[in-house]
Design a protein around this motif. Structure first.
Motif, PDB file in Angstrom:
ATOM      1  N   THR A  20      34.239  42.471  34.106  1.00 47.80           N
ATOM      2  CA  THR A  20      34.402  41.007  34.275  1.00 47.80           C
ATOM      3  C   THR A  20      33.356  40.285  33.439  1.00 47.80           C
TER       4      THR A  20
ATOM      5  N   TYR B  75      35.053  37.499  30.866  1.00 49.86           N
ATOM      6  CA  TYR B  75      35.004  36.145  30.978  1.00 49.86           C
ATOM      7  C   TYR B  75      33.813  35.736  30.239  1.00 49.86           C
TER       8      TYR B  75
ATOM      9  N   CYS C  73      34.467  33.544  38.476  1.00 45.98           N
ATOM     10  CA  CYS C  73      35.328  34.499  37.891  1.00 45.98           C
ATOM     11  C   CYS C  73      35.355  35.876  38.454  1.00 45.98           C
TER      12      CYS C  73
ATOM     13  N   SER D 186      37.669  39.867  39.333  1.00 46.54           N
ATOM     14  CA  SER D 186      39.013  40.629  39.350  1.00 46.54           C
ATOM     15  C   SER D 186      39.342  41.304  40.550  1.00 46.54           C
TER      16      SER D 186
ATOM     17  N   ILE E  93      47.445  37.154  38.753  1.00 45.56           N
ATOM     18  CA  ILE E  93      46.451  36.406  38.891  1.00 45.56           C
ATOM     19  C   ILE E  93      46.579  35.198  40.181  1.00 45.56           C
TER      20      ILE E  93
ATOM     21  N   PHE F 163      48.458  29.274  33.285  1.00 48.65           N
ATOM     22  CA  PHE F 163      48.255  30.399  33.102  1.00 48.65           C
ATOM     23  C   PHE F 163      49.528  31.078  33.051  1.00 48.65           C
TER      24      PHE F 163
ATOM     25  N   ILE G  56      51.486  34.319  39.213  1.00 47.89           N
ATOM     26  CA  ILE G  56      50.455  33.580  39.474  1.00 47.89           C
ATOM     27  C   ILE G  56      50.567  32.631  40.824  1.00 47.89           C
TER      28      ILE G  56
ATOM     29  N   GLU H  34      40.762  35.063  40.106  1.00 46.95           N
ATOM     30  CA  GLU H  34      41.145  36.397  40.440  1.00 46.95           C
ATOM     31  C   GLU H  34      42.289  37.023  39.454  1.00 46.95           C
ATOM     32  N   ILE H  35      41.915  37.872  38.473  1.00 47.77           N
ATOM     33  CA  ILE H  35      42.793  38.567  37.708  1.00 47.77           C
ATOM     34  C   ILE H  35      43.138  40.185  38.393  1.00 47.77           C
ATOM     35  N   ASN H  36      44.253  40.448  38.090  1.00 46.52           N
ATOM     36  CA  ASN H  36      44.478  41.812  38.677  1.00 46.52           C
ATOM     37  C   ASN H  36      44.013  42.842  37.722  1.00 46.52           C
TER      38      ASN H  36
ATOM     39  N   LEU I  88      45.697  44.576  34.404  1.00 45.36           N
ATOM     40  CA  LEU I  88      45.798  43.860  33.126  1.00 45.36           C
ATOM     41  C   LEU I  88      45.052  44.596  32.135  1.00 45.36           C
TER      42      LEU I  88
ATOM     43  N   ILE J  29      42.789  34.519  28.714  1.00 47.64           N
ATOM     44  CA  ILE J  29      42.180  33.800  29.774  1.00 47.64           C
ATOM     45  C   ILE J  29      41.698  32.390  29.244  1.00 47.64           C
TER      46      ILE J  29
END
Length: 275
Positions: free
Chosen positions: A49, A53, A142, A144, A163, A194, A204, A231-233, A236, A262
């Motif tokens: 991350t 980010y 930020c 994941s 997300i 998003f 999302i 939170e991103i999966n 990805l 993002i």
């Protein structure tokens, strides 16, 4: 992907980016006590991350935690400790249930206090300083997330969205009896942004499966500057197409492309609500 006009002109946005779980350093105070490996640290933290980010040149403030979350978790309250909570400010186990420390070598209260004084409190002090001394209009925490809820969660194995955005409210960002950390229309607008950028890639969600952690709550409460947790999966980027599980390496262009998408979603949202 075409960028919003503002991103092409070197605009610095009045945003704070906080990356609390991207660290991979096991500090010297516990180096000889831990049983986890570099691979354990890689999978336990919010993997990569700090690279995904990395918007530091385009935002007013940026902070990242270098220490592994298994050792010191700055997104927990300082009194949230084992044995009451094995996933507290210091961990007894990783998200996959692996013991963090060798048998009989879990830190005592004195060592925990030392870890917090050296690594935890300075992170939050720096957050305070950034919020006080920069023109911050919105802070983004930020993260994941694993594709499915881990064994230590309340609902292990539950599939997760692409997300998730969090402000401590309901699935539209509305309050449910506790304070929310940003206006509902803000988190709804960010979710829509998003959805446009990640069209047809996955769901999302808002405040599901996460509500938002300690950092957003305590710093919003202190200053009243809005916070949203992102939170991103990890599917990805940690998948067969892009990830080498033996070398623990993701293709650079994958990280760069994900970072761009993002950031575009964030910028499009910010331009919309700032008009």
């Amino acid at each position: 992907m075409e960028q919003p006009e503002d991103t092409k002109m070197g605009t610095v946005y009045p945003l704070l980016i906080s990356i609390p779980h991207g660290g991979d350093v096991v500090p010297p105070e516990v180096k000889d006590m831990v049983s986890i490996t570099d691979r354990d640290v890689f999978y336990d933290g919010d993997t990569l991350t700090r690279e995904i980010y990395d918007f530091k040149n385009s935002v007013a403030a940026f902070i990242e935690m270098p220490i592994a979350r298994a050792i010191v978790d700055v997104n927990r309250a300082p009194d949230d400790r084992p044995q009451k909570n094995p996933d507290g400010v210091v961990k007894t186990v990783t998200v996959n249930g692996t013991s963090v420390y060798k048998k009989g070598e879990f830190p005592d209260d004195s060592l925990i206090d030392k870890l917090l004084q050296r690594y935890y409190y300075p992170y939050h002090k720096k957050l305070d300083d950034l919020l006080d001394n920069h023109n911050i209009k919105l802070a983004l925490d930020c993260h994941s997330m694993l594709p499915n809820s881990p064994p230590i969660s309340d609902n292990p194995g539950q599939p997760r969205p692409l997300i998730c955005l969090c402000n401590r409210g309901d699935n539209r960002g509305m309050p449910t009896g506790r304070p929310i950390t940003c206006p509902p229309e803000w988190i709804q607008a960010l979710a829509e942004s998003f959805r446009r950028v990640f069209a047809n890639e996955g769901e999302i969600t808002i405040n599901n499966p996460f509500l938002g952690g300690y950092s957003s709550q305590v710093h919003y409460g202190r200053r009243g500057i809005p916070w949203i947790q992102i939170e991103i999966n990890r599917t990805l980027y940690l998948n067969e197409a892009y990830f080498d599980p033996h070398e623990l390496r993701v293709k650079k262009e994958t990280i760069l492309g994900l970072r761009e998408k993002i950031f575009n979603a964030i910028v499009r949202f910010w331009i919309e609500i700032s008009d």
